[in-house]
Scaffold this motif. Structure first.
Motif, PDB file in Angstrom:
ATOM      1  N   UNK A   1       1.624  20.785   8.871  1.00  0.00           N
ATOM      2  CA  UNK A   1       1.895  19.386   8.609  1.00  0.00           C
ATOM      3  C   UNK A   1       1.393  19.032   7.210  1.00  0.00           C
ATOM      4  N   UNK A   2       2.211  18.309   6.457  1.00  0.00           N
ATOM      5  CA  UNK A   2       1.852  17.917   5.100  1.00  0.00           C
ATOM      6  C   UNK A   2       0.901  16.730   5.136  1.00  0.00           C
ATOM      7  N   UNK A   3      -0.084  16.788   4.287  1.00  0.00           N
ATOM      8  CA  UNK A   3      -1.012  15.674   4.131  1.00  0.00           C
ATOM      9  C   UNK A   3      -0.693  14.994   2.808  1.00  0.00           C
ATOM     10  N   UNK A   4      -0.510  13.691   2.837  1.00  0.00           N
ATOM     11  CA  UNK A   4      -0.149  12.939   1.652  1.00  0.00           C
ATOM     12  C   UNK A   4      -1.363  12.232   1.085  1.00  0.00           C
ATOM     13  N   UNK A   5      -1.313  11.998  -0.232  1.00  0.00           N
ATOM     14  CA  UNK A   5      -2.407  11.321  -0.917  1.00  0.00           C
ATOM     15  C   UNK A   5      -2.172   9.828  -1.052  1.00  0.00           C
ATOM     16  N   UNK A   6      -0.942   9.364  -0.823  1.00  0.00           N
ATOM     17  CA  UNK A   6      -0.600   7.942  -0.922  1.00  0.00           C
ATOM     18  C   UNK A   6       0.730   7.693  -0.223  1.00  0.00           C
ATOM     19  N   UNK A   7       0.982   6.429   0.064  1.00  0.00           N
ATOM     20  CA  UNK A   7       2.274   6.001   0.587  1.00  0.00           C
ATOM     21  C   UNK A   7       2.881   5.051  -0.437  1.00  0.00           C
ATOM     22  N   UNK A   8       4.122   5.358  -0.836  1.00  0.00           N
ATOM     23  CA  UNK A   8       4.891   4.491  -1.718  1.00  0.00           C
ATOM     24  C   UNK A   8       5.957   3.838  -0.846  1.00  0.00           C
ATOM     25  N   UNK A   9       5.815   2.552  -0.577  1.00  0.00           N
ATOM     26  CA  UNK A   9       6.747   1.883   0.328  1.00  0.00           C
ATOM     27  C   UNK A   9       7.660   0.934  -0.418  1.00  0.00           C
ATOM     28  N   UNK A  10       8.935   1.011  -0.093  1.00  0.00           N
ATOM     29  CA  UNK A  10       9.884   0.021  -0.563  1.00  0.00           C
ATOM     30  C   UNK A  10       9.518  -1.309   0.099  1.00  0.00           C
ATOM     31  N   UNK A  11       9.977  -2.387  -0.486  1.00  0.00           N
ATOM     32  CA  UNK A  11       9.739  -3.709   0.090  1.00  0.00           C
ATOM     33  C   UNK A  11      10.961  -4.162   0.894  1.00  0.00           C
ATOM     34  N   UNK A  12      12.092  -4.292   0.224  1.00  0.00           N
ATOM     35  CA  UNK A  12      13.282  -4.828   0.874  1.00  0.00           C
ATOM     36  C   UNK A  12      13.905  -3.829   1.828  1.00  0.00           C
TER      37      UNK A  12
ATOM     38  N   UNK B   1       2.125   0.478   8.030  1.00  0.00           N
ATOM     39  CA  UNK B   1       1.633   0.675   6.667  1.00  0.00           C
ATOM     40  C   UNK B   1       0.130   0.413   6.581  1.00  0.00           C
ATOM     41  N   UNK B   2      -0.336  -0.591   7.300  1.00  0.00           N
ATOM     42  CA  UNK B   2      -1.778  -0.874   7.312  1.00  0.00           C
ATOM     43  C   UNK B   2      -2.546   0.290   7.912  1.00  0.00           C
ATOM     44  N   UNK B   3      -1.986   0.908   8.940  1.00  0.00           N
ATOM     45  CA  UNK B   3      -2.619   2.080   9.553  1.00  0.00           C
ATOM     46  C   UNK B   3      -2.699   3.223   8.549  1.00  0.00           C
ATOM     47  N   UNK B   4      -1.602   3.456   7.831  1.00  0.00           N
ATOM     48  CA  UNK B   4      -1.606   4.507   6.803  1.00  0.00           C
ATOM     49  C   UNK B   4      -2.603   4.180   5.708  1.00  0.00           C
ATOM     50  N   UNK B   5      -2.721   2.902   5.386  1.00  0.00           N
ATOM     51  CA  UNK B   5      -3.610   2.455   4.314  1.00  0.00           C
ATOM     52  C   UNK B   5      -5.085   2.670   4.660  1.00  0.00           C
ATOM     53  N   UNK B   6      -5.389   2.860   5.910  1.00  0.00           N
ATOM     54  CA  UNK B   6      -6.762   3.187   6.301  1.00  0.00           C
ATOM     55  C   UNK B   6      -7.171   4.549   5.750  1.00  0.00           C
TER      56      UNK B   6
ATOM     57  N   UNK C   1      -1.072  -4.650  -0.333  1.00  0.00           N
ATOM     58  CA  UNK C   1      -1.036  -3.274  -0.846  1.00  0.00           C
ATOM     59  C   UNK C   1      -2.132  -3.060  -1.879  1.00  0.00           C
ATOM     60  N   UNK C   2      -2.435  -1.803  -2.112  1.00  0.00           N
ATOM     61  CA  UNK C   2      -3.411  -1.468  -3.147  1.00  0.00           C
ATOM     62  C   UNK C   2      -2.848  -1.725  -4.538  1.00  0.00           C
ATOM     63  N   UNK C   3      -1.524  -1.637  -4.664  1.00  0.00           N
ATOM     64  CA  UNK C   3      -0.857  -1.906  -5.939  1.00  0.00           C
ATOM     65  C   UNK C   3       0.610  -2.210  -5.661  1.00  0.00           C
ATOM     66  N   UNK C   4       1.238  -2.850  -6.632  1.00  0.00           N
ATOM     67  CA  UNK C   4       2.660  -3.152  -6.564  1.00  0.00           C
ATOM     68  C   UNK C   4       3.293  -2.675  -7.868  1.00  0.00           C
ATOM     69  N   UNK C   5       4.367  -1.905  -7.756  1.00  0.00           N
ATOM     70  CA  UNK C   5       5.138  -1.494  -8.924  1.00  0.00           C
ATOM     71  C   UNK C   5       6.506  -2.142  -8.779  1.00  0.00           C
ATOM     72  N   UNK C   6       6.768  -3.099  -9.653  1.00  0.00           N
ATOM     73  CA  UNK C   6       8.013  -3.856  -9.645  1.00  0.00           C
ATOM     74  C   UNK C   6       8.910  -3.399 -10.782  1.00  0.00           C
ATOM     75  N   UNK C   7      10.145  -3.094 -10.458  1.00  0.00           N
ATOM     76  CA  UNK C   7      11.100  -2.658 -11.473  1.00  0.00           C
ATOM     77  C   UNK C   7      11.227  -3.680 -12.599  1.00  0.00           C
TER      78      UNK C   7
END
Length: 184
Positions: A1-12, A93-98, A125-131
Motif C-alpha cells: 500500500x502506498x503511503x502519501x505525504x499530502x492530499x491535494x484536493x480539488x474544490x469544485x 479530508x479532515x480524517x486524512x488531514x490528521x 485546509x493547510x493551504x490553498x492553491x488557486x489557479x
C-alpha cells in the motif's frame, strides 16, 4: 500500500457542490445554452488564470449570449446558483488531514477567498492553491507540482471530481490512479 505525504484536493465537484438542477432550470427557462457558453475555454480560461475577474467573465458570457437584458438576467441568476460543502467529503479530508497536509488545488476565479469564507472553509485546509492566483490551471502539471511544493512534500494523492459519466463512489470524489511524484 502506498503511503502519501499530502492530499491535494480539488474544490469544485469534490468538496464544493453546485445546484445543477437550478442551473438546468435557468437554462430551460431562458432557452439559452448557459453551461456551454459559460464554460467554453475562450471564456472560462482567462477567468481561471486570473486574467479577468469573475465580474468580467459574467459580462463576457452575457455578451456571448446576445448581450440583451434577457441574457444578462439569465447569466446573473446562473452566477448566483447556490453551492454548499459536501460534509461527507469534508469529513474524509479532515480524517486524512490528521496524518498529512491537505491542500485545496482548484481552478478558480478571483472570488475564491470570498466563497471559501461563505462555506466556512477559510481555515479548513493547510493551504490553498488557486489557479487565478498562480496563473496556472489544471490539468497543467506545473500547478500540481506547485501544490506539492506548497505542501512541502514529494508524494501527494490528488483527489479530483469524477469525469462525466464515471460512476460516483461513496465518497463523492475519486483519486487519480497514481500518486503525484515531485522531483527534488
Amino acid at each position: 500500500m502506498t503511503s502519501y505525504d499530502a492530499v491535494l484536493s480539488d474544490l469544485d465537484g469534490v468538496l464544493r457542490q453546485f445546484d445543477h438542477v437550478a442551473q438546468a432550470d435557468i437554462e430551460a427557462r431562458y432557452g439559452l445554452p448557459l453551461m456551454k457558453t459559460a464554460f467554453a475555454p475562450e471564456r472560462i480560461l482567462p477567468a481561471t488564470l486570473g486574467q479577468i475577474t469573475e465580474a468580467q467573465w459574467v459580462e463576457s458570457v452575457a455578451l456571448a449570449l446576445g448581450g440583451d437584458e434577457r441574457a444578462r438576467q439569465a447569466v446573473a441568476e446562473f452566477a448566483e446558483v447556490s453551492f454548499w460543502v459536501d460534509e461527507e467529503v469534508r469529513a474524509l479530508l479532515a480524517k486524512a488531514q490528521e496524518r498529512v497536509p491537505l491542500v485545496l488545488l482548484t481552478n478558480a476565479m478571483d472570488t475564491l477567498e470570498e466563497h471559501l469564507d461563505r462555506l466556512g472553509l477559510t481555515y479548513f485546509a493547510d493551504a490553498v492553491v488557486s489557479s487565478a492566483r498562480v496563473g496556472l490551471a489544471k490539468p497543467d502539471p506545473r500547478i500540481y507540482e506547485l501544490a506539492a511544493q506548497v505542501a512541502g512534500v514529494t508524494l501527494a494523492l490528488p483527489v479530483r471530481r469524477r469525469p462525466a459519466g464515471e460512476r460516483r463512489g461513496r465518497q463523492g470524489a475519486r483519486h487519480d490512479r497514481g500518486p503525484l511524484h515531485r522531483g527534488g
